[in-house]
Design an enzyme around this catalytic site. Structure first.
Site, PDB file in Angstrom:
ATOM      1  CG  ASP A 137      -2.061  -0.976   0.876  1.00  0.00           C
ATOM      2  OD1 ASP A 137      -3.247  -0.481   0.620  1.00  0.00           O
ATOM      3  OD2 ASP A 137      -1.756  -2.319   1.309  1.00  0.00           O
ATOM      4  NE  ARG A 138       1.956   6.016   2.689  1.00  0.00           N
ATOM      5  CZ  ARG A 138       1.663   7.223   2.130  1.00  0.00           C
ATOM      6  NH1 ARG A 138       2.356   8.135   1.632  1.00  0.00           N
ATOM      7  NH2 ARG A 138       0.199   7.720   2.181  1.00  0.00           N
TER       8      ARG A 138
END
Length: 406
Positions: free
Chosen positions: A277-278
């Protein structure tokens, strides 16, 4: 809301009518229904409730929601009074739906920058505003789909080269967590996209020296994306798989490493592949809670294994997931989800006669204190490879560091 047969198409954007429908992933695998998204507010609610999830998918839905929001506003409002400042405020609000996933933020901020390059905040939203947002969003979708197939091919290349370097032969298995396939992206997927590509192109029947025999999706508590969504995709594709609890990973690896059967397979786990997600500048990676745990399990087994028997821990994500503004994982904001996601289970009641309506069942002591982070951060030290759409997979240098800017 519409219903139809089993599908892997999570996002439907009609380029002619400028309409957006998303697959309600809370209903899978027992029902297939689409929800109409007509505004930024609709998208915010769908993303917040996780009716759509997966970092690339929520970015695409977020961008397309701005498109349909502007389009509907221009079409339905005779007296144009909405300003660019109003639109920018709505875009900032949309970002707050899921703060950890950088893709949504990046897409929204890109759109804001494009708009503010052409307009002042006190100017009115007009057709040119729509054209800017539309062109960006369509390109975002098309690029994501193209990049996912590149991620699949690049992951395949890394896996083949790894197995060759280990002189490995025979069948092998892969563990994955959460859902990183077509349902989490524009199509094909990231981590699950690699699995799709590997299963298709490394075949025993084709005379390969090694081949993917089995996939073990972790259920991914507390929201069960692995159990509900990844099993759905693997079943759809006909990829042999066995669902396991998150807490079974160590036992699974140990059992298979001793050539003992898990159901019908003895193929050892050679890779653990997760999405992201990051990813920050040094390679630290935020992903679904439980990913960090899998990396430590792989590290434990690797510390006791011969080099040719090690397990590679792979992160797969498009470059849009990389956050170069954040240096290390300590700077990542971790979203905390509602306590009832951990203390209750939601799902349809199953009977001999079919599926009844969804019900909520309590599974914990009422009022118990709950900590429910949606994500954890895997340190780059525990990641062997980061696969993006770039031709060469990112591996660490002799100092143990990733250089993601190359």
């Amino acid at each position: 809301m519409s219903s139809e047969a089993k599908t892997l198409q999570a996002i439907k954007f009609d380029r002619e009518t400028k309409t957006l429908d998303i697959l309600d992933q809370l209903l899978i695998p027992y029902a297939t229904e689409y929800i109409s998204i007509k505004s930024i507010e609709d998208a915010y609610q769908a993303i917040k409730l996780m009716q759509v999830r997966g970092a690339p998918a929520i970015a695409i839905v977020g961008a397309f929601s701005i498109v349909v929001d502007v389009y509907n506003n221009l079409k339905e409002t005779k007296e144009k009074s909405r300003t660019i400042g109003d639109l920018v405020e709505s875009i900032h609000y949309l970002i707050t739906a899921r703060p950890t996933a950088v893709n949504l933020s990046n897409a929204c901020l890109d759109i804001e920058k494009l708009i503010l390059t052409e307009f002042k905040k006190d100017e009115l939203v007009n057709q040119h505003t729509f054209d800017i947002v539309y062109q960006y969003s369509v390109a975002l979708y098309d690029d994501d789909l193209d990049n996912n197939f590149k991620i699949g091919d690049n992951g395949l290349h890394y896996i083949v080269e790894t197995l060759k370097s280990q002189s490995f032969t025979g069948p092998f298995s892969i563990i994955t967590i959460c859902n990183t396939g077509s349902l989490a992206t524009s199509g094909h997927g990231t981590a699950l996209g690699i699995i799709r590509t590997v299963f298709k192109k490394l075949s025993k029947d084709a005379g390969e020296k090694f081949w993917l025999e089995h996939v073990y999706p972790c259920e991914t508590r507390p929201y069960n994306q692995g159990a509900r969504l990844t099993t759905y995709e693997l079943n759809y594709e006909g990829i042999p798989s066995t669902l396991v609890c998150d807490s079974m990973a160590s036992s699974l690896i140990a059992t298979l490493s001793k050539q003992r059967k898990v159901k019908s397979s003895t193929a050892p786990v050679k890779f653990i592949i997760a999405g992201a997600d990051r990813i920050v500048e040094n390679g630290d990676t935020a992903n679904k809670i439980g990913t960090f745990q899998l990396s430590t399990i792989a590290d434990y087994f690797n510390s006791r294994a011969e080099k040719e028997n090690t397990i590679k821990f792979i992160i797969a994500a498009p470059r849009t997931t990389i956050d170069f503004k954040t240096k290390t994982g300590d700077g990542i904001i971790i979203e905390e989800r509602p306590s009832q996601e951990l203390t209750t289970l939601n799902g349809p009641v199953l009977t001999n006669n079919g599926v009844l309506e969804k019900q909520t069942v309590g599974i914990a002591t009422p009022g118990i204190d709950v900590w429910n982070p949606a994500f954890d951060v895997t340190p780059h030290e525990l990641i062997d490879c980061i696969v993006t759409e770039d031709t060469n997979a990112f591996v660490k240098n002799s100092e143990g560091d990733f250089n993601l800017k190359v």
